[in-house]
Design a protein around this motif. Sequence first.
Motif, PDB file in Angstrom:
ATOM      1  N   ALA A  54       5.142   5.890   6.285  1.00 23.59           N
ATOM      2  CA  ALA A  54       4.616   4.883   7.220  1.00 23.59           C
ATOM      3  C   ALA A  54       4.949   5.280   8.643  1.00 23.59           C
ATOM      4  O   ALA A  54       5.958   5.919   8.902  1.00 23.59           O
ATOM      5  N   GLU A  55       4.060   4.910   9.536  1.00 18.77           N
ATOM      6  CA  GLU A  55       4.337   5.093  10.956  1.00 18.77           C
ATOM      7  C   GLU A  55       3.941   3.835  11.700  1.00 18.77           C
ATOM      8  O   GLU A  55       3.076   3.074  11.246  1.00 18.77           O
ATOM      9  N   ALA A  56       4.597   3.628  12.836  1.00 22.78           N
ATOM     10  CA  ALA A  56       4.349   2.423  13.629  1.00 22.78           C
ATOM     11  C   ALA A  56       3.431   2.748  14.802  1.00 22.78           C
ATOM     12  O   ALA A  56       3.613   3.762  15.465  1.00 22.78           O
ATOM     13  N   GLN A 102       8.929  -2.024  13.727  1.00 22.82           N
ATOM     14  CA  GLN A 102       9.824  -0.902  13.447  1.00 22.82           C
ATOM     15  C   GLN A 102      10.687  -1.166  12.217  1.00 22.82           C
ATOM     16  O   GLN A 102      10.973  -0.250  11.453  1.00 22.82           O
ATOM     17  N   SER A 103      11.051  -2.429  12.016  1.00 24.61           N
ATOM     18  CA  SER A 103      11.888  -2.689  10.845  1.00 24.61           C
ATOM     19  C   SER A 103      11.065  -2.571   9.553  1.00 24.61           C
ATOM     20  O   SER A 103      11.560  -2.069   8.541  1.00 24.61           O
ATOM     21  N   LEU A 108       0.841  -1.205   0.000  1.00 27.10           N
ATOM     22  CA  LEU A 108       0.000   0.000   0.000  1.00 27.10           C
ATOM     23  C   LEU A 108       0.872   1.250   0.000  1.00 27.10           C
ATOM     24  O   LEU A 108       0.576   2.236  -0.687  1.00 27.10           O
ATOM     25  N   ALA A 109       1.985   1.207   0.750  1.00 26.35           N
ATOM     26  CA  ALA A 109       2.887   2.370   0.792  1.00 26.35           C
ATOM     27  C   ALA A 109       3.531   2.588  -0.578  1.00 26.35           C
ATOM     28  O   ALA A 109       3.648   3.719  -1.049  1.00 26.35           O
ATOM     29  N   ASP A 119      11.946   0.224   6.660  1.00 25.52           N
ATOM     30  CA  ASP A 119      12.134  -0.178   5.256  1.00 25.52           C
ATOM     31  C   ASP A 119      11.280   0.674   4.316  1.00 25.52           C
ATOM     32  O   ASP A 119      11.741   1.111   3.267  1.00 25.52           O
ATOM     33  N   ILE A 120      10.023   0.871   4.710  1.00 26.28           N
ATOM     34  CA  ILE A 120       9.100   1.642   3.860  1.00 26.28           C
ATOM     35  C   ILE A 120       9.609   3.081   3.717  1.00 26.28           C
ATOM     36  O   ILE A 120       9.668   3.629   2.613  1.00 26.28           O
TER      37      ILE A 120
END
Length: 251
Positions: free
Chosen positions: A57-59, A44-45, A26-27, A49-50
């Motif tokens: 992207a956010e976590a 987080q990984s 999606l990103a 990467d994104i």
Amino acid sequence: MERFRGKVAVVTGGGGGIGAAVSRRLAREGAAVVAADMSAPALQSVVADIVAAGGAAEAAIIDLRDESASRLMIEGILARHQRIDVLVNNAGIFRGGNLLSLSEDDWRLSFSVNLDAIFHLCRAVLPGMIERRAGAIVNISSQWALSPAPNSIAYNVTKAAVASFTQNLARDYAPDGIRVNAVCPGEIHTPMLEEGLKRAGRTVEQLNRLVPFGRIGTSEEVAALVAFLASNEAPFMCGSLVEITGAQAVA
Ligand SMILES: NC(=O)c1ccc[n+]([C@@H]2O[C@H](COP(=O)([O-])OP(=O)(O)OC[C@H]3O[C@@H](n4cnc5c(N)ncnc54)[C@H](O)[C@@H]3O)[C@@H](O)[C@H]2O)c1
């Protein structure tokens, strides 16, 4: 493809096999992705990467069994982004056993993660979608919802409930312009599947031979289907349960 340019997508279980692939997909297609998972390092990984690949992207590190944490997460996303266009309810767990061997704790845990979390997230996300008369929800059910595998009663029943929940939501909110669909994967090569193989003392090669297509599926193949269902390319798909199995029947 830029099918999600300007859109905001929430993907649960974003640190796991299928969730990571959906978040990346999606990103890559332009969405701002909020990936939610209780496993911080994996999440987080994926997010790193994104972002390194130029995506947004956010976590959100969260235990989705916690209803108020889920509600706060959605409120926070709406405050920051003003909208949620896509919700992918992917987080899930497998607890094996038949009726007599399964513990009551595992029965309740399975419902809490596989079903209740979806109930709470959809309730938090739907009002905004209804207001904008647009939104797509994709739930990850399982082929085992439709055709149960042995010794997996809690998993099979929760995934069947996810399938029914999907059809109910679709019927109730299609008039508001919301599309709700479910994906029912067969065997997909992810950490969850690896764990299952370890428990059963089986190998991927053995599993490959059971699939008429000659191999089990990949997370990326499921992600492509999820992205299609969530996109404007599937405007009349609503209330569908879409199997992705390589033609495998449940053994
Ligand atoms: N792998 C398969 O063969 C297969 C087949 C059919 C359906 N599915 C479904 O696909 C979805 C993804 O599975 P996967 O194979 O990628 O599994 P996975 O174990 O790799 O990923 C699942 C993710 O969900 C997260 N999670 C679990 N409980 C959580 C909670 N309470 N709060 C927040 N996060 C939580 C885990 O941390 C993990 O990162 C699941 O719903 C699974 O049931 C998988």
